[in-house]
Design a protein around this motif. Structure first.
Motif, PDB file in Angstrom:
ATOM      1  N   SER A 121     114.161  18.085  51.606  1.00  0.00           N
ATOM      2  CA  SER A 121     114.867  17.618  50.409  1.00  0.00           C
ATOM      3  C   SER A 121     114.492  18.488  49.232  1.00  0.00           C
ATOM      4  CB  SER A 121     114.551  16.151  50.108  1.00  0.00           C
ATOM      5  OG  SER A 121     113.570  15.631  50.939  1.00  0.00           O
ATOM      6  N   THR A 122     113.368  19.186  49.363  1.00  0.00           N
ATOM      7  CA  THR A 122     112.914  20.002  48.246  1.00  0.00           C
ATOM      8  C   THR A 122     113.702  21.296  48.121  1.00  0.00           C
ATOM      9  OG1 THR A 122     110.671  19.131  48.372  1.00  0.00           O
ATOM     10  CG2 THR A 122     110.944  21.271  47.346  1.00  0.00           C
ATOM     11  N   THR A 123     114.053  21.868  49.273  1.00  0.00           N
ATOM     12  CA  THR A 123     114.683  23.194  49.260  1.00  0.00           C
ATOM     13  C   THR A 123     115.876  23.312  48.302  1.00  0.00           C
ATOM     14  OG1 THR A 123     113.927  23.508  51.518  1.00  0.00           O
ATOM     15  CG2 THR A 123     115.604  25.014  50.709  1.00  0.00           C
ATOM     16  N   PRO A 124     116.883  22.434  48.445  1.00  0.00           N
ATOM     17  CA  PRO A 124     118.010  22.594  47.518  1.00  0.00           C
ATOM     18  C   PRO A 124     117.614  22.323  46.082  1.00  0.00           C
ATOM     19  CG  PRO A 124     118.270  20.623  48.866  1.00  0.00           C
ATOM     20  CD  PRO A 124     117.108  21.356  49.412  1.00  0.00           C
ATOM     21  N   LEU A 125     116.665  21.408  45.921  1.00  0.00           N
ATOM     22  CA  LEU A 125     116.226  21.088  44.562  1.00  0.00           C
ATOM     23  C   LEU A 125     115.531  22.291  43.932  1.00  0.00           C
ATOM     24  CD1 LEU A 125     115.961  19.001  42.352  1.00  0.00           C
ATOM     25  CD2 LEU A 125     113.915  18.107  43.485  1.00  0.00           C
ATOM     26  N   THR A 126     114.694  22.951  44.747  1.00  0.00           N
ATOM     27  CA  THR A 126     114.021  24.154  44.256  1.00  0.00           C
ATOM     28  C   THR A 126     115.041  25.180  43.792  1.00  0.00           C
ATOM     29  OG1 THR A 126     112.221  23.812  45.839  1.00  0.00           O
ATOM     30  CG2 THR A 126     112.400  25.990  44.857  1.00  0.00           C
ATOM     31  N   LYS A 127     116.081  25.342  44.597  1.00  0.00           N
ATOM     32  CA  LYS A 127     117.105  26.328  44.273  1.00  0.00           C
ATOM     33  C   LYS A 127     117.796  25.965  42.958  1.00  0.00           C
ATOM     34  CE  LYS A 127     118.424  28.011  48.026  1.00  0.00           C
ATOM     35  NZ  LYS A 127     119.008  28.113  49.365  1.00  0.00           N
ATOM     36  N   THR A 128     118.203  24.704  42.881  1.00  0.00           N
ATOM     37  CA  THR A 128     118.872  24.237  41.676  1.00  0.00           C
ATOM     38  C   THR A 128     118.008  24.467  40.443  1.00  0.00           C
ATOM     39  OG1 THR A 128     120.050  22.525  42.906  1.00  0.00           O
ATOM     40  CG2 THR A 128     119.866  22.227  40.530  1.00  0.00           C
ATOM     41  N   LEU A 129     116.747  24.094  40.564  1.00  0.00           N
ATOM     42  CA  LEU A 129     115.847  24.229  39.418  1.00  0.00           C
ATOM     43  C   LEU A 129     115.665  25.693  39.009  1.00  0.00           C
ATOM     44  CD1 LEU A 129     113.013  21.632  40.179  1.00  0.00           C
ATOM     45  CD2 LEU A 129     114.823  21.492  38.462  1.00  0.00           C
ATOM     46  N   ALA A 130     115.478  26.544  40.037  1.00  0.00           N
ATOM     47  CA  ALA A 130     115.239  27.950  39.728  1.00  0.00           C
ATOM     48  C   ALA A 130     116.444  28.558  39.010  1.00  0.00           C
ATOM     49  CB  ALA A 130     114.932  28.726  41.004  1.00  0.00           C
ATOM     50  N   VAL A 131     117.641  28.280  39.554  1.00  0.00           N
ATOM     51  CA  VAL A 131     118.863  28.800  38.935  1.00  0.00           C
ATOM     52  C   VAL A 131     119.004  28.299  37.512  1.00  0.00           C
ATOM     53  CG1 VAL A 131     121.374  28.668  38.997  1.00  0.00           C
ATOM     54  CG2 VAL A 131     120.106  29.110  41.104  1.00  0.00           C
ATOM     55  N   TRP A 132     118.770  27.002  37.385  1.00  0.00           N
ATOM     56  CA  TRP A 132     118.975  26.389  36.070  1.00  0.00           C
ATOM     57  C   TRP A 132     117.976  26.907  35.047  1.00  0.00           C
ATOM     58  CZ3 TRP A 132     116.012  22.107  33.861  1.00  0.00           C
ATOM     59  CH2 TRP A 132     116.578  21.616  32.687  1.00  0.00           C
ATOM     60  N   ARG A 133     116.722  27.011  35.489  1.00  0.00           N
ATOM     61  CA  ARG A 133     115.687  27.506  34.579  1.00  0.00           C
ATOM     62  C   ARG A 133     115.997  28.939  34.135  1.00  0.00           C
ATOM     63  NH1 ARG A 133     111.385  24.775  32.343  1.00  0.00           N
ATOM     64  NH2 ARG A 133     109.990  26.496  32.849  1.00  0.00           N
ATOM     65  N   SER A 134     116.484  29.737  35.074  1.00  0.00           N
ATOM     66  CA  SER A 134     116.864  31.092  34.708  1.00  0.00           C
ATOM     67  C   SER A 134     117.971  31.058  33.669  1.00  0.00           C
ATOM     68  CB  SER A 134     117.343  31.869  35.936  1.00  0.00           C
ATOM     69  OG  SER A 134     116.299  31.991  36.876  1.00  0.00           O
TER      70      SER A 134
END
Lengths: 208, 208
Positions: A141-154
Motif C-alpha cells: 500500500s506504500t508503493t503508490p503512496l510513495t510515488k504520489t508523495l514524491a511527485v507531489w513534493r517535487s
DNA sequence: GCGAAAAGTTACCAGCAGTAAGTAACGGGG
DNA sequence: CCCCGTTACTTACTGCTGGTAACTTTTCGC
C-alpha cells in the motif's frame, strides 16, 4: 475427526491426473477459499480449515500458495490491491488537497471495516519474520503512496527524499487508527478520517 | 531493581513447600526470564523456553503470568513503560516544540532498537484477539501522549477532542516506521526522526 | 498396452499452548 | 510427636497446528 467435507461434487477429490491435465483447484481458488473461511471463522483460521473449504487437502495448499507465511503474504497482496483501488481516485492527479486526503483516509477505513477479519489475519503475523512480513502489506500500500508523495513534493518544490519514510509512517498511522477504530463504537469513519486528515495536512500545531 | 537472582542451584526445583512458605519464583522473575530468552532466541520463543530460563516448569508460568496472550501483554506493558520513560523528557512541559517532537521520535526509535526482539514479540501478536491486543502496547504508550496533546491543544486554543485519535495515529506511525527502520541499513535514527518530525509538525504541504 | 509423470490423498512428525493429576515439603492441631 | 490438610511444584498428558514423506490413482506419450 471426520471432517464434514462439504464440497461441491464437481471438484475431483480423488487422486489421479484429471482430464485435460489441467489443475482443478488453482492458486486463486485456494486464496478465495482462505478469504471465505477467514471471513466466516475469524483470523484464527487454520490451514486445515482453508484446505477443507477449498475442497482439497493440506499438501495442495502448500503446493499452490506455500506455507502460512506465504498465505498471509498473498492475502496481504489482495487486501493491499483493494485498498489501493478504493483509494485511487482520492490520490489521482498531481495535486493533493486536504479533501482528497480525507477521502483517501476514509476509503482506507472503510476497506478495513469491509475486511475486518482479513485485516486482522494479515496484520497479526504469527511470529518471527512474519511480523516483519507485516511490512509486506505496508510495502504494497506504500508503493503508490510513495510515488504520489514524491511527485507531489517535487511539484511544490520540496525535497522528495522524505517520501518513503512518510509513506510508511502514514500507512502505519492508518493501520493503527483502523485497528483502534474498529473496536470503537459510535465513531463514524468520516469523523475519524477528518481528524487524521487534519493532523496530516496541518501538522500538530495546526494552521494559524 | 535488578533481581540478580540468576537461575542457580539455589532455587528449589523440587516439588514441595519451600522454607518460610514464600514463593521462590515470582511474577517479575518470570517476566525477566521471558525478556532474556526473547532477547537471546528471538521473538519466536516458546513458553517452555521461558519456563526453562526461569528455572521452573510451564504450569508455574501459567500460575504467575497466565497464558501466552497475558505474557505478551505484560511484556508490552514493560516495553511501553520504558518507552514512556525514554521519551518523557521530550514531552515534558505544557508547550511542544518541533525539536522536542524530534527528540521524542528519536528516543522512540532508539528504544525499539534496544529491544528489537521484544518489540517484535509484542507487536507480532499471534492471532485473534491477541492482534487486537497489540492495542495494549499502543494504548499504554498512547495514554500519556493523549494527555500531553489534550493539554497542549487546550493551551493553544484548539479543540482537544482529537487528542485520542491523534495519539493512536502517532503511535501507529512510530511503530510502523520503527519496524521499517530496523530492517534498513545505513539510515540513522536521527535522520528518520527528523523526517517524521517534519511531517508531524508541518503537515504534508509543509510550511510556506 | 505399458511405463512414466502428474495430481492428490493418507498418514504421519514435531512443536506448542494449555491442563489434569500426582507428589514432596511445611506447619498447625490432637 | 505424629498426622493431615495446605501449599508449591513437577510429571505427564491432550489437542491442535504447521509442515512433510510416502503411497495411490489417473492420464498421456509411445
Amino acid at each position: 475427526m471426520e471432517q464434514t467435507a462439504r464440497v461441491s461434487e464437481s471438484i475431483s477429490r480423488r487422486p489421479g491426473r484429471p482430464l485435460g491435465g489441467q489443475l482443478v483447484v488453482d492458486r486463486e481458488h485456494v486464496l478465495d477459499a482462505a478469504e471465505r473461511v477467514i471471513r466466516r471463522d475469524g483470523a484464527g483460521s487454520s490451514l486445515e480449515a482453508v484446505a477443507v473449504e477449498a475442497g482439497v487437502t493440506k499438501p495442495i495448499v502448500y503446493d499452490r500458495v506455500g506455507g502460512r507465511a506465504d498465505l498471509a503474504d498473498a492475502l496481504a497482496e489482495r487486501l493491499a490491491d483493494r485498498m489501493v483501488l478504493a483509494t485511487r481516485t482520492a490520490l489521482a492527479g498531481e495535486t493533493l488537497s486536504q479533501t482528497g486526503l480525507t477521502r483517501f483516509i476514509e476509503a482506507n477505513l472503510r476497506t478495513v471495516a469491509d475486511h475486518r477479519e482479513l485485516f486482522l489475519y494479515v496484520t497479526g503475523g504469527s511470529t518471527e519474520q512474519t511480523a516483519i512480513g507485516r511490512l509486506s502489506l505496508a510495502e504494497r500500500s506504500t508503493t503508490p503512496l510513495t510515488k504520489t508523495l514524491a511527485v507531489w513534493r517535487s511539484g511544490i518544490q520540496q525535497d522528495p527524499g522524505v517520501a518513503e519514510a512518510w509513506a510508511f509512517g502514514i500507512v502505519g498511522m492508518l493501520q493503527m487508527v483502523s485497528q483502534w477504530w474498529i473496536t470503537q463504537e459510535g465513531l463514524s469513519a468520516a469523523e475519524v478520517a477528518g481528524q487524521i486528515s487534519e493532523l496530516l495536512w496541518n501538522g500538530l500545531p495546526g494552521r494559524t
